[in-house]
Design a protein around this motif. Sequence first.
Motif, PDB file in Angstrom:
ATOM      1  N   ILE A   1       0.851  -1.044  -0.023  1.00 55.89           N
ATOM      2  CA  ILE A   1       0.044   0.042  -0.172  1.00 55.89           C
ATOM      3  C   ILE A   1       0.768   1.599  -0.084  1.00 55.89           C
ATOM      4  CG2 ILE A   1      -1.505   1.407   1.473  1.00 55.89           C
ATOM      5  CD1 ILE A   1      -3.210  -1.241   1.855  1.00 55.89           C
ATOM      6  N   THR A   2       2.107   1.195   0.760  1.00 57.42           N
ATOM      7  CA  THR A   2       2.750   2.304   0.793  1.00 57.42           C
ATOM      8  C   THR A   2       3.551   2.892  -0.552  1.00 57.42           C
ATOM      9  OG1 THR A   2       3.163   2.218   3.224  1.00 57.42           O
ATOM     10  CG2 THR A   2       4.925   3.290   1.869  1.00 57.42           C
ATOM     11  N   ILE A   3       3.855   1.777  -1.139  1.00 60.99           N
ATOM     12  CA  ILE A   3       4.618   1.794  -2.556  1.00 60.99           C
ATOM     13  C   ILE A   3       3.686   2.390  -3.563  1.00 60.99           C
ATOM     14  CG2 ILE A   3       5.529   0.498  -4.317  1.00 60.99           C
ATOM     15  CD1 ILE A   3       6.932  -1.446  -2.372  1.00 60.99           C
ATOM     16  N   ILE A   4       2.413   1.838  -3.647  1.00 60.20           N
ATOM     17  CA  ILE A   4       1.506   2.337  -4.681  1.00 60.20           C
ATOM     18  C   ILE A   4       1.190   3.541  -3.993  1.00 60.20           C
ATOM     19  CG2 ILE A   4      -1.019   1.700  -5.457  1.00 60.20           C
ATOM     20  CD1 ILE A   4      -0.389  -1.197  -5.090  1.00 60.20           C
ATOM     21  N   GLY A   5       0.714   3.974  -2.878  1.00 57.77           N
ATOM     22  CA  GLY A   5       0.323   5.099  -2.613  1.00 57.77           C
ATOM     23  C   GLY A   5       1.028   6.296  -2.692  1.00 57.77           C
ATOM     24  N   GLU A   6       2.414   5.908  -2.467  1.00 57.36           N
ATOM     25  CA  GLU A   6       3.745   6.939  -2.882  1.00 57.36           C
ATOM     26  C   GLU A   6       3.612   7.074  -4.405  1.00 57.36           C
ATOM     27  OE1 GLU A   6       6.905   5.581  -0.735  1.00 57.36           O
ATOM     28  OE2 GLU A   6       6.361   6.943   1.028  1.00 57.36           O
ATOM     29  N   ALA A   7       3.506   6.258  -4.982  1.00 61.17           N
ATOM     30  CA  ALA A   7       3.589   6.431  -6.349  1.00 61.17           C
ATOM     31  C   ALA A   7       2.419   7.106  -7.167  1.00 61.17           C
ATOM     32  CB  ALA A   7       3.567   4.984  -7.204  1.00 61.17           C
ATOM     33  N   MET A   8       1.078   7.101  -6.357  1.00 62.76           N
ATOM     34  CA  MET A   8       0.126   7.769  -6.909  1.00 62.76           C
ATOM     35  C   MET A   8      -0.086   9.251  -6.474  1.00 62.76           C
ATOM     36  SD  MET A   8      -3.011   4.628  -6.631  1.00 62.76           S
ATOM     37  CE  MET A   8      -4.227   5.634  -7.608  1.00 62.76           C
ATOM     38  N   PHE A   9       0.397   9.266  -5.067  1.00 61.88           N
ATOM     39  CA  PHE A   9       0.098  10.567  -4.450  1.00 61.88           C
ATOM     40  C   PHE A   9       1.385  11.144  -3.814  1.00 61.88           C
ATOM     41  CE2 PHE A   9      -3.662   7.994  -4.283  1.00 61.88           C
ATOM     42  CZ  PHE A   9      -4.814   8.569  -4.886  1.00 61.88           C
ATOM     43  N   GLY A  10       2.423  10.833  -4.041  1.00 61.90           N
ATOM     44  CA  GLY A  10       3.675  11.147  -3.562  1.00 61.90           C
ATOM     45  C   GLY A  10       3.646  11.406  -1.868  1.00 61.90           C
ATOM     46  N   ALA A  11       4.590  12.134  -1.331  1.00 61.92           N
ATOM     47  CA  ALA A  11       4.746  12.114   0.082  1.00 61.92           C
ATOM     48  C   ALA A  11       3.390  12.032   0.885  1.00 61.92           C
ATOM     49  CB  ALA A  11       5.791  12.833   0.580  1.00 61.92           C
ATOM     50  N   THR A  12       2.606  12.714   0.345  1.00 60.86           N
ATOM     51  CA  THR A  12       1.253  13.044   1.415  1.00 60.86           C
ATOM     52  C   THR A  12       0.181  11.959   0.875  1.00 60.86           C
ATOM     53  OG1 THR A  12       0.415  14.728  -0.384  1.00 60.86           O
ATOM     54  CG2 THR A  12       1.523  15.387   1.539  1.00 60.86           C
ATOM     55  N   TRP A  13       0.437  10.852   0.525  1.00 60.12           N
ATOM     56  CA  TRP A  13      -0.574   9.683   0.087  1.00 60.12           C
ATOM     57  C   TRP A  13      -1.497   9.272   0.940  1.00 60.12           C
ATOM     58  CZ3 TRP A  13      -0.542   5.084   2.359  1.00 60.12           C
ATOM     59  CH2 TRP A  13       0.619   4.643   3.545  1.00 60.12           C
ATOM     60  N   ARG A  14      -1.254   9.262   2.357  1.00 59.99           N
ATOM     61  CA  ARG A  14      -2.000   8.609   3.241  1.00 59.99           C
ATOM     62  C   ARG A  14      -3.582   8.734   3.190  1.00 59.99           C
ATOM     63  NH1 ARG A  14       2.653   9.884   4.830  1.00 59.99           N
ATOM     64  NH2 ARG A  14       4.182   8.366   5.939  1.00 59.99           N
ATOM     65  N   ARG A  15      -3.896  10.325   3.084  1.00 55.14           N
ATOM     66  CA  ARG A  15      -5.239  10.687   3.116  1.00 55.14           C
ATOM     67  C   ARG A  15      -5.926  10.279   1.828  1.00 55.14           C
ATOM     68  NH1 ARG A  15      -8.439  13.711   6.477  1.00 55.14           N
ATOM     69  NH2 ARG A  15      -6.599  14.054   7.756  1.00 55.14           N
ATOM     70  N   PRO A  16      -5.421  10.488   0.664  1.00 49.64           N
ATOM     71  CA  PRO A  16      -5.856   9.994  -0.446  1.00 49.64           C
ATOM     72  C   PRO A  16      -6.210   8.546  -0.601  1.00 49.64           C
ATOM     73  CG  PRO A  16      -4.218  11.844  -1.015  1.00 49.64           C
ATOM     74  CD  PRO A  16      -3.932  11.131   0.525  1.00 49.64           C
ATOM     75  N   VAL A  17      -5.241   7.945  -0.118  1.00 47.92           N
ATOM     76  CA  VAL A  17      -5.494   6.312   0.073  1.00 47.92           C
ATOM     77  C   VAL A  17      -6.349   5.934   0.805  1.00 47.92           C
ATOM     78  CG1 VAL A  17      -4.468   4.233   0.559  1.00 47.92           C
ATOM     79  CG2 VAL A  17      -3.168   5.672  -0.912  1.00 47.92           C
ATOM     80  N   ALA A  18      -6.490   6.699   2.031  1.00 51.43           N
ATOM     81  CA  ALA A  18      -7.802   6.288   2.857  1.00 51.43           C
ATOM     82  C   ALA A  18      -9.028   6.709   2.184  1.00 51.43           C
ATOM     83  CB  ALA A  18      -7.633   7.353   4.275  1.00 51.43           C
ATOM     84  N   ASN A  19      -9.118   7.819   1.498  1.00 48.55           N
ATOM     85  CA  ASN A  19     -10.265   8.058   0.570  1.00 48.55           C
ATOM     86  C   ASN A  19     -10.732   7.445  -0.084  1.00 48.55           C
ATOM     87  OD1 ASN A  19     -10.776  10.547   2.535  1.00 48.55           O
ATOM     88  ND2 ASN A  19      -9.458  11.864   0.989  1.00 48.55           N
ATOM     89  N   MET A  20      -9.663   6.742  -0.802  1.00 46.67           N
ATOM     90  CA  MET A  20     -10.026   5.940  -2.215  1.00 46.67           C
ATOM     91  C   MET A  20     -10.496   4.543  -1.735  1.00 46.67           C
ATOM     92  SD  MET A  20      -7.017   4.931  -5.046  1.00 46.67           S
ATOM     93  CE  MET A  20      -7.356   6.604  -5.951  1.00 46.67           C
ATOM     94  N   LEU A  21      -9.734   4.098  -0.521  1.00 47.55           N
ATOM     95  CA  LEU A  21     -10.363   2.807  -0.009  1.00 47.55           C
ATOM     96  C   LEU A  21     -11.601   2.949   0.883  1.00 47.55           C
ATOM     97  CD1 LEU A  21      -6.917   1.310   1.031  1.00 47.55           C
ATOM     98  CD2 LEU A  21      -8.201   0.825  -0.859  1.00 47.55           C
ATOM     99  N   GLY A  22     -12.242   4.371   1.026  1.00 52.68           N
ATOM    100  CA  GLY A  22     -13.424   4.234   1.975  1.00 52.68           C
ATOM    101  C   GLY A  22     -12.992   3.811   3.413  1.00 52.68           C
ATOM    102  N   VAL A  23     -11.761   4.478   3.864  1.00 50.59           N
ATOM    103  CA  VAL A  23     -11.511   3.956   5.351  1.00 50.59           C
ATOM    104  C   VAL A  23     -11.186   5.243   5.931  1.00 50.59           C
ATOM    105  CG1 VAL A  23     -10.747   1.538   4.907  1.00 50.59           C
ATOM    106  CG2 VAL A  23      -8.999   3.387   4.771  1.00 50.59           C
TER     107      VAL A  23
END
Length: 71
Positions: A7-29
């Motif tokens: 998740i970290t690798i994909i999240g950083e690739a998609m959103f950069g260093a601030t990936w945590r919140r966008p990944v949470a939103n994407m996953l609905g968590v």
Amino acid sequence: MTNIERITIIGEAMFGATWRRPVANMLGVDPKLVRMWIEGVRYPSDEHVRELRTRAEDDIECLRIALRSTA
């Protein structure tokens, strides 16, 4: 490789260093859950990884289409 590493690798690739919140939103968590994954308090499921991979693959395809149409 663990699910949080995936998740970290994909999240950083998609959103950069601030990936945590966008990944949470994407996953609905809740973003707090993502923080707990990083801290090792909780662990993301295989389903979370599959969902994020699917969304990343969809984004790649959309980018390919956009690039082809603007060439």
